[in-house]
Design an enzyme around this catalytic site. Structure first.
Site, PDB file in Angstrom:
ATOM      1  N   GLY A 120       0.795  -1.213   0.000  1.00  0.00           N
ATOM      2  CA  GLY A 120       0.000   0.000   0.000  1.00  0.00           C
ATOM      3  C   GLY A 120       0.826   1.261   0.000  1.00  0.00           C
ATOM      4  N   LEU A 121       1.916   1.275  -0.706  1.00  0.00           N
ATOM      5  CA  LEU A 121       2.823   2.432  -0.740  1.00  0.00           C
ATOM      6  C   LEU A 121       2.616   3.273  -2.000  1.00  0.00           C
ATOM      7  CD1 LEU A 121       6.096   0.669   0.509  1.00  0.00           C
ATOM      8  CD2 LEU A 121       4.523   2.091   1.837  1.00  0.00           C
ATOM      9  N   GLY A 122       1.383   3.424  -2.405  1.00  0.00           N
ATOM     10  CA  GLY A 122       1.101   4.266  -3.564  1.00  0.00           C
ATOM     11  C   GLY A 122       1.575   3.674  -4.876  1.00  0.00           C
ATOM     12  N   SER A 123       1.586   2.342  -4.979  1.00  0.00           N
ATOM     13  CA  SER A 123       2.081   1.722  -6.207  1.00  0.00           C
ATOM     14  C   SER A 123       1.204   2.057  -7.409  1.00  0.00           C
ATOM     15  CB  SER A 123       2.185   0.203  -6.033  1.00  0.00           C
ATOM     16  OG  SER A 123       0.926  -0.357  -5.698  1.00  0.00           O
ATOM     17  N   SER A 124      -0.103   2.182  -7.197  1.00  0.00           N
ATOM     18  CA  SER A 124      -1.001   2.508  -8.314  1.00  0.00           C
ATOM     19  C   SER A 124      -0.675   3.876  -8.897  1.00  0.00           C
ATOM     20  CB  SER A 124      -2.453   2.476  -7.846  1.00  0.00           C
ATOM     21  OG  SER A 124      -2.807   1.193  -7.377  1.00  0.00           O
ATOM     22  N   ALA A 125      -0.460   4.857  -8.020  1.00  0.00           N
ATOM     23  CA  ALA A 125      -0.114   6.194  -8.498  1.00  0.00           C
ATOM     24  C   ALA A 125       1.247   6.206  -9.167  1.00  0.00           C
ATOM     25  CB  ALA A 125      -0.140   7.190  -7.341  1.00  0.00           C
ATOM     26  N   ALA A 126       2.221   5.515  -8.570  1.00  0.00           N
ATOM     27  CA  ALA A 126       3.579   5.533  -9.112  1.00  0.00           C
ATOM     28  C   ALA A 126       3.640   4.909 -10.498  1.00  0.00           C
ATOM     29  CB  ALA A 126       4.535   4.808  -8.161  1.00  0.00           C
ATOM     30  N   ASP A 165      -1.739  11.159  -3.753  1.00  0.00           N
ATOM     31  CA  ASP A 165      -0.602  10.280  -4.033  1.00  0.00           C
ATOM     32  C   ASP A 165       0.012  10.581  -5.393  1.00  0.00           C
ATOM     33  OD1 ASP A 165      -2.876   9.401  -5.320  1.00  0.00           O
ATOM     34  OD2 ASP A 165      -2.685   7.301  -4.728  1.00  0.00           O
TER      35      ASP A 165
END
Length: 330
Positions: A120-126, A165
């Site tokens: 849940g470390l903002g992988s979708s945004a990254a 994010d």
């Protein structure tokens, strides 16, 4: 750069390669309230996702990562828009579909990540930001639209999303963000002494947001009052961060954690981790990071004394620090 002759088109084409990377992110304060036009504090981390694009002479699309690979023709993109684990990547391709078709442009995308999407470390945004960045380069378009396009794609896939994010992935550092246009994106010039722990489970953000929205519909005045309190906490925390007052920041984080529990997004495991952190020397405060019902706990302070939980199980600390750099091209 490679020049090849396309037998089908009867023309010469230039094969090009582009690469972009974007950092993962963590929410520090402002969860859920940010979706109701309240400010939030979000930060970029020093773990990145890199997307490399190699152009092709046909309209075939190949996407590969350590999570798997898919292959399709550009005109089939709609059939892959919900294809896990590449739904955000495919949505980005679909956004540029018409321009790619005009150019008869296919490509291969290679995705490399320095962290697991399970955390849940903002992988979708990254991954969205990095994918849009290479597509803008391929199409010779201005990267000034990177934030807005990436935000639209996230919302199209998830149905919700403040863009906080995305802002941290694009611009890096510690950011005060507010989603109502004109967007407030204010960088705070400070690193943070972070401790990040993965809880061991994850609930999709749209599921958690829907649950909180139902509570807000039922008790609108109560929940809106909580969102006002979160706004005050964010405003106070931004001052503490600029002054490097970690004790004050920790107190404000503890206050918002109480609100997170009031919103129903805490769990026994999350609360146990937070209690363990707050009883550890050198820790000033701790809370859920993100929508809740899983993902990570974030704390401010030194981490050398953070060990096992009350059941004597080792705590999974994730070694992270703030990245001052947002999206990078190379």
């Amino acid at each position: 750069m490679v020049i090849v002759f396309n037998l089908f088109m009867g023309t010469y084409m230039v094969l090009k390669s582009f690469s972009a990377s974007a950092p993962g992110t963590l929410m520090l304060l402002g969860e859920h309230a940010v979706l109701n036009n309240k400010p939030a504090i979000v930060l970029a981390i020093d773990k990145r996702i890199t997307v490399t694009l190699h152009s092709r002479v046909d309209q075939k699309i190949l996407i590969s990562s350590h999570l798997g690979q898919i292959e399709f023709e550009l005109n089939e993109i709609e059939n892959f828009s919900n294809q896990n684990p590449f739904q955000f990547v495919c949505a980005a391709i679909q956004y540029f579909k018409e321009e790619l078709k005009i150019r008869n442009q296919g490509f291969e995308l290679i995705i490399d990540s320095e962290f697991s999407p399970n955390y849940g470390l903002g992988s979708s945004a990254a991954v969205t930001v990095a994918t849009v960045a290479v597509l803008l380069q391929l199409l010779s378009k201005s990267t000034e639209t990177l934030f807005e396009i990436s935000r639209k794609i996230i919302r199209a896939v998830q149905g919700v999303g403040s863009g906080a994010d995305v802002a941290a992935s694009v611009y890096g550092g510690v950011i005060v963000y507010q989603q109502q246009p004109p967007y407030m994106i204010k960088k705070l010039d400070s690193a943070l002494p972070l401790v990040v722990i993965y809880s061991g489970s994850k609930t999709p953000t749209p599921v958690v947001v829907k649950k909180v929205a139902a509570l807000q519909n039922k008790y609108s005045e109560v929940i809106n009052t909580l969102y006002d309190a979160i706004e005050h906490a964010v405003n106070q925390a931004s001052v503490f961060i600029e002054n490097q007052d970690w004790a004050g920041l920790g107190e404000v984080m503890n206050i918002q954690q109480g609100i997170m529990n009031a919103l129903g997004v805490g769990t026994p495991v999350l609360n146990q981790l937070i209690d363990r952190l707050n009883s550890t020397p050198g820790i000033y405060g701790a809370k859920i990071s993100g929508s809740g019902l899983g993902d990570c706990v974030i704390a401010i302070g030194a981490n050398e004394h953070v060990g096992a939980d009350r059941s004597n199980r080792p705590i999974k600390k994730i070694p992270l620090s703030v990245s001052l750099q947002g999206v990078c091209y190379g």
